[in-house]
Design a protein around this motif. Structure first.
Motif, PDB file in Angstrom:
ATOM      1  N   PRO A   9     -11.917   7.406  -3.807  1.00 31.93           N
ATOM      2  CA  PRO A   9     -11.432   6.151  -4.385  1.00 31.93           C
ATOM      3  C   PRO A   9     -10.403   5.507  -3.461  1.00 31.93           C
ATOM      4  O   PRO A   9      -9.775   6.203  -2.647  1.00 31.93           O
ATOM      5  N   PRO A  10     -10.166   4.197  -3.584  1.00 37.28           N
ATOM      6  CA  PRO A  10      -9.251   3.496  -2.673  1.00 37.28           C
ATOM      7  C   PRO A  10      -7.850   4.111  -2.551  1.00 37.28           C
ATOM      8  O   PRO A  10      -7.317   4.174  -1.434  1.00 37.28           O
ATOM      9  N   PRO A  11      -7.230   4.616  -3.631  1.00 36.80           N
ATOM     10  CA  PRO A  11      -5.851   5.104  -3.469  1.00 36.80           C
ATOM     11  C   PRO A  11      -5.735   6.290  -2.512  1.00 36.80           C
ATOM     12  O   PRO A  11      -4.638   6.590  -2.039  1.00 36.80           O
ATOM     13  N   LEU A  12      -6.846   6.966  -2.214  1.00 35.66           N
ATOM     14  CA  LEU A  12      -6.763   8.153  -1.362  1.00 35.66           C
ATOM     15  C   LEU A  12      -7.171   7.886   0.082  1.00 35.66           C
ATOM     16  O   LEU A  12      -7.219   8.809   0.902  1.00 35.66           O
ATOM     17  N   PRO A  32     -11.512  -5.751  -1.656  1.00 32.69           N
ATOM     18  CA  PRO A  32     -11.246  -6.547  -0.443  1.00 32.69           C
ATOM     19  C   PRO A  32      -9.757  -6.674  -0.145  1.00 32.69           C
ATOM     20  O   PRO A  32      -9.360  -6.908   0.998  1.00 32.69           O
ATOM     21  N   VAL A  33      -8.917  -6.506  -1.150  1.00 31.52           N
ATOM     22  CA  VAL A  33      -7.472  -6.569  -0.938  1.00 31.52           C
ATOM     23  C   VAL A  33      -6.936  -5.216  -0.477  1.00 31.52           C
ATOM     24  O   VAL A  33      -6.041  -5.125   0.366  1.00 31.52           O
ATOM     25  N   GLU A  34      -7.509  -4.151  -1.010  1.00 30.70           N
ATOM     26  CA  GLU A  34      -7.004  -2.801  -0.729  1.00 30.70           C
ATOM     27  C   GLU A  34      -7.370  -2.314   0.664  1.00 30.70           C
ATOM     28  O   GLU A  34      -6.677  -1.484   1.246  1.00 30.70           O
ATOM     29  N   LEU A  35      -8.455  -2.814   1.220  1.00 33.96           N
ATOM     30  CA  LEU A  35      -8.888  -2.336   2.536  1.00 33.96           C
ATOM     31  C   LEU A  35      -8.376  -3.245   3.644  1.00 33.96           C
ATOM     32  O   LEU A  35      -8.410  -4.471   3.508  1.00 33.96           O
ATOM     33  N   THR A  36      -7.944  -2.633   4.729  1.00 37.49           N
ATOM     34  CA  THR A  36      -7.468  -3.409   5.860  1.00 37.49           C
ATOM     35  C   THR A  36      -8.603  -3.561   6.878  1.00 37.49           C
ATOM     36  O   THR A  36      -9.637  -2.904   6.779  1.00 37.49           O
ATOM     37  N   GLU A  37      -8.346  -4.410   7.860  1.00 31.57           N
ATOM     38  CA  GLU A  37      -9.333  -4.628   8.930  1.00 31.57           C
ATOM     39  C   GLU A  37      -9.710  -3.312   9.606  1.00 31.57           C
ATOM     40  O   GLU A  37     -10.878  -3.037   9.877  1.00 31.57           O
TER      41      GLU A  37
END
Ligand code: SF4
Length: 273
Positions: A9-12, A32-37
Motif C-alpha cells: 500500500p502507498p504508506p509503505l 497521483p498525489v502520494e507518488l513522486t516522479e
C-alpha cells in the motif's frame, strides 16, 4: 525478471526503495498525489481494490501503466466494471477475478468491455471446475474474445509451442520474486503461498523457480506422476496437499486438446497457402 516485486500500500512505499512495486489502493484520487516522479521508476502496476471507487483520477495519469481491477465478489460486482472503461483510453487494464460461484458473468462482461482477465483460482471443487470449463469454452470458441484470459491463455500457448510455462509464472505467483506487504508491514509470500515457511526459505536461497518446483512446490506423489507437471508445477496442491486433482487434470486435458487442434488448423491453412 531478477528484482523482487512488492505488492504494497502507498504508506509503505518509503520502506521499499528497491525492487519493483505493485501498489494497491482503494482510493484512486490519492495515489497521483502520494507518488513522486522518482517513484515511477519502480511502479509496474496499480491494483484498484474497490470497484465502487471512482477511477477517474487514473485516466490521464501515468499513461501506459497497467491498472488491475481486483474483484472480491464477481457474481455481484460485475456491473461495476462498466464504470472503469475510460481507463482503456490510456492504460492496459486487467480484471482479477476470483474463481467463486457465478464468476463467469464477470469474465463475460470484462471481455466484452475489452479488459484482459486473470482468474484467481485456488483449489476448485467440482461445481467450480464445471464453471471453469464453461469459461474455457467461452475463451476458446467465442469469436469476440480479443483479450487474454489467464491462466487459460498461458497454458494454451505452452501446449501449442510444446514449451509449457508453470502456473506459478503464468499466475504471477513466482515465490522467488513476489512478496506481499500487508498493511501492517508484515512481509510474506504472495497468493496461495502466503504464510508458508518453505516459501520464505525459497527467497533466501535465491533458487530458480524450476528448482523450487522440483524440491518444494510439486513434491506430492500425485505431481511426480502427473502428465501436466510441466504446465502446473504443483500449483493446485497448495495450500492443501491432499487436494484431489482429477478434475483439474481434465481441465488441463481440454486446454491441451485445444492447442493440438489449433496447431493442426494452422498447419492446414499454411499448406493451403
Ligand atoms: S495437476 Fe495436481 S497433480 Fe498435477 S502437477 Fe498440478 S498439482 Fe500436481
Amino acid at each position: 525478471m531478477d528484482e523482487p516485486v512488492y505488492n504494497l500500500p502507498p504508506p509503505l512505499l518509503s520502506a521499499y526503495r528497491h525492487g519493483c512495486w505493485v501498489v494497491r489502493t482503494s482510493n484512486p484520487a490519492l495515489l497521483p498525489v502520494e507518488l513522486t516522479e522518482q517513484d515511477f521508476e519502480r511502479l509496474i502496476a496499480v491494483q484498484l481494490l474497490s470497484l465502487e471507487a471512482d477511477s477517474e483520477a487514473f485516466n490521464a495519469w501515468a499513461p501506459g501503466l497497467l491498472i488491475e481491477l481486483v474483484m472480491s465478489d464477481p457474481a455481484n460486482e460485475y456491473p461495476l466494471l462498466y464504470r472503469h472503461t475510460n481507463l482503456l483510453d490510456n492504460h492496459p487494464v486487467r480484471v482479477i477475478i476470483p474463481v467463486q460461484p457465478g464468476f463467469i458473468k464477470a469474465v463475460k462482461v470484462a471481455v466484452s468491455l475489452d479488459f484482459a482477465v486473470r482468474l484467481d483460482v485456488k483449489q476448485p471443487d467440482a461445481a467450480l471446475i464445471e464453471e471453469l470449463v464453461a469459461a474455457l469454452e467461452f475463451y476458446l470458441h467465442q469469436p469476440t474474445v480479443a483479450q487474454p484470459i489467464e491462466f487459460f491463455h498461458g497454458v494454451l500457448l505452452g501446449f501449442y509451442h510444446d514449451d509449457p510455462i508453470p502456473l506459478w509464472a503464468i499466475q504471477e505467483e513466482d515465490p522467488q520474486y513476489l512478496r506481499y506487504i500487508a498493511d501492517d508491514g508484515a512481509e510474506s509470500c504472495y497468493g496461495r503461498l502466503a504464510g508458508n515457511d518453505d516459501c520464505n526459505a525459497l527467497r533466501v536461497a535465491e533458487a530458480d523457480l524450476q528448482r523450487w518446483i522440483d524440491q518444494v512446490l510439486a513434491t506430492a506423489t500425485d505431481c511426480r506422476r502427473c502428465e501436466f507437471l510441466r504446465s502446473c508445477g504443483g500449483y493446485f496442491k497448495w495450500p492443501q496437499q491432499n487436494y484431489n486433482c482429477a478434475e483439474v487434470r481434465r481441465l488441463f486435458g481440454k486446454i491441451r486438446a485445444a492447442a493440438v487442434e489449433l496447431r493442426r488448423d494452422l498447419e492446414m491453412v499454411s499448406e493451403l497457402n
